[in-house]
Design an enzyme around this catalytic site. Structure first.
Site, mmCIF file in Angstrom:
data_model
loop_
_atom_site.group_PDB
_atom_site.id
_atom_site.type_symbol
_atom_site.label_atom_id
_atom_site.label_comp_id
_atom_site.label_asym_id
_atom_site.label_seq_id
_atom_site.Cartn_x
_atom_site.Cartn_y
_atom_site.Cartn_z
ATOM 1 N N SER A 202 -16.802 10.519 43.418
ATOM 2 C CA SER A 202 -16.904 10.901 44.833
ATOM 3 C C SER A 202 -15.868 10.207 45.704
ATOM 4 O O SER A 202 -15.374 10.791 46.669
ATOM 5 C CB SER A 202 -18.317 10.603 45.353
ATOM 6 N N ASP B 102 -21.342 4.171 45.663
ATOM 7 C CA ASP B 102 -20.497 3.241 44.919
ATOM 8 C C ASP B 102 -19.094 3.810 44.715
ATOM 9 O O ASP B 102 -18.834 4.975 45.022
ATOM 10 C CB ASP B 102 -21.143 2.889 43.578
ATOM 11 N N ASP C 74 -16.419 4.502 41.806
ATOM 12 C CA ASP C 74 -16.155 4.583 40.366
ATOM 13 C C ASP C 74 -14.707 4.165 40.136
ATOM 14 O O ASP C 74 -13.779 4.797 40.658
ATOM 15 C CB ASP C 74 -16.384 6.003 39.864
ATOM 16 N N ASP D 59 -18.571 0.497 40.138
ATOM 17 C CA ASP D 59 -18.737 0.664 38.697
ATOM 18 C C ASP D 59 -17.368 0.535 38.048
ATOM 19 O O ASP D 59 -16.466 1.332 38.333
ATOM 20 C CB ASP D 59 -19.346 2.036 38.372
ATOM 21 N N LYS E 176 -23.635 18.395 47.527
ATOM 22 C CA LYS E 176 -24.111 17.123 46.974
ATOM 23 C C LYS E 176 -25.369 16.649 47.707
ATOM 24 O O LYS E 176 -26.345 16.220 47.083
ATOM 25 C CB LYS E 176 -23.013 16.051 47.077
ATOM 26 N N TYR F 54 -29.910 16.173 40.895
ATOM 27 C CA TYR F 54 -28.590 15.538 40.804
ATOM 28 C C TYR F 54 -28.713 14.337 39.869
ATOM 29 O O TYR F 54 -29.004 13.235 40.293
ATOM 30 C CB TYR F 54 -28.169 15.103 42.210
#
Length: 520
Positions: free
Chosen positions: A65, A76, A78, A130, A191, A200
């Site tokens: 995202s 978060d 990624d 993450d 989303k 989701y």
């Protein structure tokens, strides 16, 4: 309609402030510096000269995202760390982890080296990140490196390929959409809708973030000149009529230089079994929705039809956009539920690993339940519930672990990641944190009580019983599920416990207030 859509997304808190976005950039800059220090440290450990170690590089890439530009407050980042060939995955979980722990900005950390894609989860300056790592078969990773060249994938193992796939797929999606701004606004809405309707979660058998992004991107390709409101309307109308399992693809599947498996239902029977295939556009192409089962497909299609009916009224002004984002009614929808309790008498970190293992196996329980004739639908909920129970004795602890006692007065909600951090602080000699935690327990009167951590998962059941046989026997799927979980190499029967209990609607609805706190 488009202006009203964007206004509603702002009201729903979908957009982050400029100040918060700038904070994310600062965190990524610090992580980039840490990545370079990490590669340099490993290079020096392997007896490389200082100048060579410094030039070995290391670069971070984002995906998901954040890279798509559709992140919301609290989401978060990624992040992928790409390293040269002499840096190993073991170095990532040793040297890089130690570098992270030295930083004052670090709030929380949890390492999961045995995951499908090995990962370090952190909270850095208040932002969740993450971190995954991929090693390329090249001696240096300069800041100018891009991941477009398929030849960079040569001589890599499967875990490195999977780690690289996230960034490559995200970049390819952005290249293939005709109007990125239209795509991003439409994806934000889809989303938010999918999260509110609790459909989701890739691990639970629903589309994940990248799958929803590819679906929206495909509609954008079909209507290249449309605005976001129109894209959303077409999204529901087209996908309710889609001829599944006809795959959704953003471009034809490509060949490449590797001897790796590419999605091909003509060649692989497992690929033919995919119910709603959505195929990643970057080589090697994979199915992003292989986890979807018969039950979750029914739930997805039901929600798409509901969304299509709402959009027909929204587009003619009969309903507001807010109606599309109404929260789900999972805990009021079914008469019967299964509650899966994963519990630990050990530490919070042990519970984090154990509950993660149980979560990864839950889809197998759903598949086995679907084999029972009387069960029309087995609907897993996308969110788990973590709790800490302070028990007076072993007998009470056993009742809690067996699911006989839930949400009692002695039960306290807990964020396991925070508890893990507190334990790590004590382990690393952080006396202030340990003393503060001890004081808190003293205030609660829990210093001498036995602590049991529980994580609860729910499966809603739609049952059609034979009039002559009023009982439903699910011993076989539960037994198989127990055996799968207990075959985990780290399973300890003195610490870990797993049980499945059937509960009625009125008991399941006790968890509904917790769901609202998670915005689901």
């Amino acid at each position: 309609m488009n202006e009203k859509l964007i206004d509603e997304l702002k009201r729903q808190g979908s957009f982050e402030s400029e100040e918060e976005s700038q904070k994310r950039v600062e965190v990524l800059n610090k992580l980039q510096a840490l990545a370079e220090e990490f590669v340099r440290s490993v290079s020096l450990q392997k007896n490389m000269a200082e100048v060579i170690a410094r030039d070995a590089g290391g670069k971070i890439f984002t995906f998901g995202s954040y890279r798509l530009g559709v992140y919301s407050p609290g989401s978060d980042i990624d992040t992928l760390i790409v390293v040269p060939k002499h840096v190993t995955r073991e170095n990532f979980f040793d040297v890089f982890e130690k570098l992270l722990r030295k930083r004052v900005e670090l709030d929380e950390i949890a390492c999961v080296p045995d995951a499908f894609v090995p990962i370090i989860k952190i909270k850095f300056s208040g932002i969740s990140v993450d971190l995954i790592c991929a090693r390329l078969d090249i001696p240096q990773v300069p800041l100018s490196l891009t991941l477009d060249d398929k030849n960079l994938l040569r001589n890599l193992d499967e875990k490195d390929l999977r780690a690289l796939n996230g960034t490559r797929v995200t970049d390819e999606i952005l290249r293939l959409v005709p109007q990125p701004i239209v795509f991003k606004h439409a994806l934000r809405a889809i989303k938010l809708w999918a999260q509110r309707r609790a459909i989701y979660s890739n691990v639970m058998g629903f589309p994940g973030g990248v799958a929803w992004a590819m679906l929206v991107a495909r509609i954008c390709q079909l209507y290249p000149n449309a605005i976001s409101a129109t894209i959303i309307s077409k999204f529901f109308n087209i996908l309710t009529k889609w001829s599944w399992p006809q795959p959704v693809m953003l471009k034809p599947i490509e060949d490449g230089p590797l001897q790796v498996r590419v999605w091909n239902p003509k060649l692989y029977p497992a690929d033919r079994a995919h119910r709603m295939p959505i195929i990643t556009p970057a080589y090697p192409s994979m199915c992003a929705t292989h986890n979807i089962s018969a039950s979750t497909q029914k739930v997805i299609m039901s929600e798409l039809k509901r969304g299509a009916a709402l959009m027909d009224e929204i587009m003619i002004g009969k309903r507001p956009w807010a109606d599309l984002f109404t929260k789900h009614d999972f805990f009021l929808r079914y008469k019967y539920y299964l509650a899966v309790y994963a519990s630990s008498k050990g530490t919070a970190e042990q519970q984090l690993k154990w509950s993660g293992l149980v979560e990864s196996k839950l889809r197998q329980l759903v598949l086995k339940l679907e084999w029972i004739d009387s069960i029309e639908l087995a609907h897993p909920f996308v969110k788990e519930f973590d709790q800490v129970h302070y028990c007076a004795d072993e007998e009470e602890a056993k009742r809690v672990a067996d699911g006989e006692q839930i949400a009692t007065a002695s039960t306290k909600e807990a964020d396991l990641m925070k508890t893990v951090k507190a334990e790590e602080n004590r382990e690393h000699g952080n006396k202030a944190a340990a003393n503060g935690d001890a004081e808190k327990k003293a205030e609660d009167g829990t210093t001498t009580k036995l602590v049991v951590y529980t994580t609860t998962f729910f499966i809603g059941l739609e049952i059609n019983l034979d009039p002559h046989h009023k009982q439903l026997d699910i011993q076989w799927p539960c037994k198989e599920f127990y055996e799968m979980c207990r075959s985990w190499p780290e399973y300890d029967e003195d610490i870990n416990c797993i049980c499945v209990r059937n509960i009625r609607k009125y008991r399941a609805s006790n968890f509904f207030p917790l769901v609202l706190q998670h915005q689901y």
